[in-house]
Design a protein around this motif. Structure first.
Motif, PDB file in Angstrom:
ATOM      1  N   ALA A  54       0.850  -1.212   0.000  1.00 37.48           N
ATOM      2  CA  ALA A  54       0.000   0.000   0.000  1.00 37.48           C
ATOM      3  C   ALA A  54       0.872   1.244   0.000  1.00 37.48           C
ATOM      4  CB  ALA A  54      -0.901  -0.005   1.232  1.00 37.48           C
ATOM      5  N   ARG A  55       1.913   1.214   0.857  1.00 40.93           N
ATOM      6  CA  ARG A  55       2.775   2.402   0.924  1.00 40.93           C
ATOM      7  C   ARG A  55       3.542   2.610  -0.377  1.00 40.93           C
ATOM      8  NH1 ARG A  55       6.592   1.635   4.346  1.00 40.93           N
ATOM      9  NH2 ARG A  55       6.008  -0.431   5.078  1.00 40.93           N
ATOM     10  N   LYS A  56       3.921   1.486  -0.993  1.00 40.92           N
ATOM     11  CA  LYS A  56       4.631   1.612  -2.272  1.00 40.92           C
ATOM     12  C   LYS A  56       3.696   2.173  -3.348  1.00 40.92           C
ATOM     13  CE  LYS A  56       8.178  -1.904  -1.689  1.00 40.92           C
ATOM     14  NZ  LYS A  56       8.554  -3.280  -1.967  1.00 40.92           N
ATOM     15  N   ILE A  57       2.436   1.724  -3.346  1.00 38.38           N
ATOM     16  CA  ILE A  57       1.485   2.268  -4.338  1.00 38.38           C
ATOM     17  C   ILE A  57       1.301   3.767  -4.095  1.00 38.38           C
ATOM     18  CG2 ILE A  57      -0.893   2.195  -5.204  1.00 38.38           C
ATOM     19  CD1 ILE A  57      -0.911  -0.816  -4.585  1.00 38.38           C
TER      20      ILE A  57
ATOM     21  N   ASN B 203       3.277   6.381   5.610  1.00 41.27           N
ATOM     22  CA  ASN B 203       3.990   7.456   4.901  1.00 41.27           C
ATOM     23  C   ASN B 203       3.544   8.762   5.541  1.00 41.27           C
ATOM     24  OD1 ASN B 203       4.987   5.573   3.125  1.00 41.27           O
ATOM     25  ND2 ASN B 203       3.439   5.943   1.547  1.00 41.27           N
ATOM     26  N   LYS B 204       4.494   9.516   6.051  1.00 42.13           N
ATOM     27  CA  LYS B 204       4.067  10.782   6.663  1.00 42.13           C
ATOM     28  C   LYS B 204       4.317  11.974   5.736  1.00 42.13           C
ATOM     29  CE  LYS B 204       8.311  11.444   9.312  1.00 42.13           C
ATOM     30  NZ  LYS B 204       8.900  11.606  10.615  1.00 42.13           N
ATOM     31  N   SER B 205       5.037  11.740   4.666  1.00 43.28           N
ATOM     32  CA  SER B 205       5.204  12.782   3.648  1.00 43.28           C
ATOM     33  C   SER B 205       5.581  12.056   2.368  1.00 43.28           C
ATOM     34  CB  SER B 205       6.297  13.774   4.040  1.00 43.28           C
ATOM     35  OG  SER B 205       7.561  13.168   3.883  1.00 43.28           O
ATOM     36  N   SER B 206       5.850  12.825   1.330  1.00 44.58           N
ATOM     37  CA  SER B 206       6.146  12.183   0.052  1.00 44.58           C
ATOM     38  C   SER B 206       7.458  11.398   0.089  1.00 44.58           C
ATOM     39  CB  SER B 206       6.186  13.227  -1.058  1.00 44.58           C
ATOM     40  OG  SER B 206       7.118  14.217  -0.732  1.00 44.58           O
TER      41      SER B 206
END
Lengths: 492, 329
Positions: A394-397, B184-187
């Motif tokens: 999910a994070r990679k997407i 993910n907390k930012s890009s």
């Protein structure tokens, strides 16, 4: 004097009446498009030697001239060709702008961003079926948008094809008319001056109409006929017009292994051709300007979804975008596990279709994998079996939103914004060029009009001039009549 | 240059069209609030706007995620505090036990058992249906209980046959894992938001084991016999209780350390939220500068074009109103 004066008066009456006729015709055609004003020139008739002197015998109409000038006609035609090409470009690009729904907050790019960012939320709440379902619904929005853009670009291309057919029909009609006028010129040497001027005007108008379709070269023949060439290929030679047509070239790529041959989209390109009597293509005409140039460029490049020229093609870019979007997302989901996947190896689920090896998705064919569509539990977010809370995929997407080499060494946002920026800039360029040619056309038309157009005040002066001369000539006839009557009565 | 009818009217026509188009453009700018109506109006600005729009959407999502993470970490903070409280209470009870009679000790043992149950209950806490201390095993349906376990929860107290080492036969079974949960907390940055079970409760559930050892020490004699009212603490019993009490103190300190670490993450995320909010405000301001209509400017432009149109129409109405024909009789 006597009878010769009467003859002189008669000639004057005829000449002035001719002047009146020409003037009234000018006034009548003051607003007729393409009309060139006429003017009469007079000359003295031959004088007679009488009583040791040469005495004039009156006036003759020497000729009626038109004020049409080849230079301006040629320049106006050239400008018309450029202007209509820009106008046509502007029209097509405006349509593309509408299709892309930009600049709005619901463009394709915004939907893709929303799709990617939902995976940031899923990384926090992978257990939420509602959120998984929402991700699928956002994916469907992206798919729908790609499909809609693809379909509308395809429709736009079909519209351009229809316009090409119409323009070809119009061109053939115009070349036939020009050839017929040529025939009239060459066959009827005894045409009156006014008739031939009218035909000159008509032919000039037809040539101007033709120049809207393509840049043309007009060469004059001695017999008053003209030859017309497009891109160096004669389309009118004296009284013979060549029929043009739009020929299709279809290239069908070989199907990839496992691909249904019926699903292969063939690449069709179009060209303007002149055929021989045996049906073979004699020449391909590639106009630089006019509607043909714009329409052929748009149908073969801008709106061609499989363009290979390397030039700027909106449809090809959108297809590339769809293909890369599918490829990037599928590459990740293939490695992922859904909520109920506990096997050692991932189930290898593609998020998007088509998932045939070697077949790239296009804006028209992109779809959500049917296995996934109604089953959010299968959404592969984890890179480990049986661990829903692992959200590596999910994070990679979600990170795809900032992947610097998503497509053509840029992020998808850079690619998309460059794409619409390019559409905007070529549309702006077409608009500005059209505005510039509008100005040039206006200037040229005004300059030409200053020479061949009708000025009503000027015609009113001519009207008075010819009317007064006619009245004076009548008075001469009247005076001679009175003199003759007096002489005749002398003997009674 | 000769002026003809056609040139007079075509010029007039063109000017009127141009002015009406300009009025229409200003009207649209004012009514929509957007100065860019078409891509071709300002392609370079549209490129900027699209890039900013994507960034703004992303940041807004990060803000949502960070907001929810902060709530989760607050829940973690709260539960950790409760766990240490319970552990401290258990420790205090252990100290009390060393100075109490047998009946009281049995009672204290029951207390400790209650603390154990409470801590396990807290360890099974969830936030929005997601377990807080079981790594990436966050939902019940990921847990398959195997005998003697019977619940689909990360932590479960099971009772087995007593042994010499563990006469009560109590054991806390862990069904989760020690994998990190990351967002993910930012890009470009991510953050581990979970607390590992091994960090909080020990690699082998030492926190639970200490409490069970305490229960064993208080409820059973060194021979493994159930303690009764006549039982007296032996030196060994006292040593065991002291050691367990000491272990609990150390483990409590350890949990405090992870509570601080969680607090640090919480603060970091709050900072991120603050920075992202500021960044979004800046970007929205810039986007607005690029795409929103300057109403004052547009209204003035509209007024100017309307005035020009009015005069153009007035002047145009006079074209050829008088010609030589009007004076001919």
């Amino acid at each position: 004097m006597g009878l010769s004066a009467l003859e002189t008066g008669k000639r004057a009456l005829i000449a002035q009446r001719f002047g009146l006729d020409v003037t009234s015709n000018n006034i009548a055609n003051a607003n007729t498009e393409g009309y060139s004003r006429r003017a009469v020139s007079y000359s003295q008739s031959e004088s007679l030697y009488t009583a040791g002197n040469f005495i004039g015998t009156g006036v003759l109409v020497q000729k009626m001239r038109s004020f049409r000038e080849d230079f301006f006609d040629r320049e106006v035609r050239n400008t018309f060709a450029r202007q209509s090409a820009f106008l046509q470009d502007e029209k097509t690009l405006e349509r593309i702008e509408v299709i892309m729904s930009e600049p709005t907050e619901s463009g394709l790019n915004d939907d893709i961003t929303k799709f990617f960012t939902i995976f940031d939320e899923l990384a926090l709440k992978p257990e939420s079926l509602g959120l998984r379902d929402h991700a699928l619904s956002l994916a469907q929005t992206v798919v729908d948008k790609f499909n809609r853009i693809g379909q509308q670009l395809k429709d736009a291309r079909q519209e351009v094809k229809k316009e090409l057919d119409d323009i070809t029909g119009n061109t053939n009609r115009l070349t036939r008319e020009i050839a017929n006028l040529n025939l009239a010129f060459s066959a009827n040497k005894s045409l009156s001056t006014d008739q031939s001027q009218t035909m000159f005007d008509t032919r000039a108008i037809r040539l101007e109409e033709l120049s809207l379709n393509s840049d043309i070269t007009v060469s004059n023949n001695e017999d008053g006929t003209v030859n017309v060439a497009m891109n160096g290929i004669n389309v009118v030679t004296r009284n013979i017009a060549t029929e043009l047509e739009i020929a299709e070239e279809i290239a069908i790529p070989l199907p990839a292994p496992g691909q249904d041959p019926n699903e292969i989209e063939s690449e069709t390109s179009y060209k303007l051709v002149k055929r021989g009597s045996d049906g073979r293509i004699l020449n391909t005409i590639e106009p630089d300007n006019g509607k043909f140039a714009s329409l052929l460029k748009n149908i073969n490049i801008t709106l061609d979804g499989q363009d290979t020229t390397g030039e700027f093609s909106v449809f090809t870019k959108i297809n590339q975008f769809a293909a890369k979007f599918v490829e990037n997302v599928n590459d990740l989901t293939m490695q992922g596990y859904g909520m109920d996947d506990n096997g050692e190896t991932p189930p290898g689920l593609n998020f998007f279709e088509p998932n045939i090896e070697g077949v790239k998705a296009t804006a028209l064919t992109i779809a959500i994998n049917k296995d996934l569509k109604n089953n959010p539990r299968k959404l592969p977010l984890s890179d480990m079996p049986g661990t829903v809370g692992n959200t590596a995929i999910a994070r990679k997407i979600a990170r795809l939103a900032n992947k610097f080499d998503f497509i053509e060494d840029s992020t998808y946002t850079e690619f998309y914004s460059d794409l619409i920026g390019k559409i905007g800039s070529i549309s702006q360029e077409a608009k500005k060029s059209r505005e510039t040619t509008d100005l040039i056309t206006d200037q040229l038309s005004n300059q030409r009009d200053a020479i061949m157009g009708v000025n009503l005040d000027e015609e009113a002066i001519n009207l008075i001039k010819f009317q007064q001369s006619f009245q004076a000539a009548s008075r001469v006839v009247n005076s001679v009549d009175e003199i003759l009557r007096t002489i005749i009565n002398l003997g009674l | 240059m000769r002026v003809t009818i056609s040139s007079q009217y075509s010029g007039f026509n063109r000017n009127i069209n141009d002015l009406q188009e300009k009025i229409n453009i200003e009207n649209r700018k004012i009514t929509t609030g957007k100065k860019i109506q078409e891509l071709s109006d300002a392609p370079e600005d549209v490129v900027d706007i699209k890039r900013f729009a994507a960034k703004i959407i992303q940041n807004e999502k990060y803000l949502d995620v960070l907001g929810e993470t902060v709530i989760e970490l607050q829940a973690v903070d709260e539960t950790l505090f409760n766990i240490t409280e319970l552990m401290n209470q258990a420790r205090q009870k252990a100290i009390d036990a060393s100075n109490s009679d047998a009946n009281a000790v049995i009672m204290i043992s029951e207390y400790i058992k209650g603390y154990l149950e409470d801590i396990v209950k807290i360890a099974n806490s969830d936030n929005g249906g997601k377990f807080l201390y079981s790594g990436t095993v966050t939902t019940s349906n990921q847990i398959t209980p195997i005998d003697p376990s019977s619940q689909r929860l990360p932590y479960e107290i099971v009772k087995e046959e007593g042994t010499a080492e563990n006469p009560s036969g109590l054991r806390v079974v862990f069904h989760g894992n020690n994998e990190d949960r990351i967002i993910n907390k930012s890009s470009s940055d991510d953050e581990v938001i979970s607390q590992k079970s091994s960090d909080i409760f020990g690699e082998n559930g030492e926190v639970f084991n200490s409490l069970i050892e305490l229960i064993n020490s208080l409820s059973y004699t060194t021979d493994g016999e159930l303690r009764n009212a006549d039982s007296k603490f032996t030196i060994q019993d006292m040593a065991n209780i002291n050691k367990t009490q000491q272990d609990l103190a150390n483990q409590s300190k350890n949990i405090d350390m992870f509570t601080s670490r969680s607090g640090a993450v919480l603060n970091r995320l709050e900072d991120y939220k603050f920075n992202l909010t500021n960044e979004n405000v800046r970007m929205k301001t810039y986007r607005s500068y690029k795409e929103d209509t300057d109403v004052a400017e547009s209204v003035l432009n509209l007024k100017r074009e309307e005035t020009a149109l009015q005069y153009a129409l007035q002047v145009g109405a006079r074209i050829n109103t008088v010609s030589l024909f009007d004076f001919l009789r």
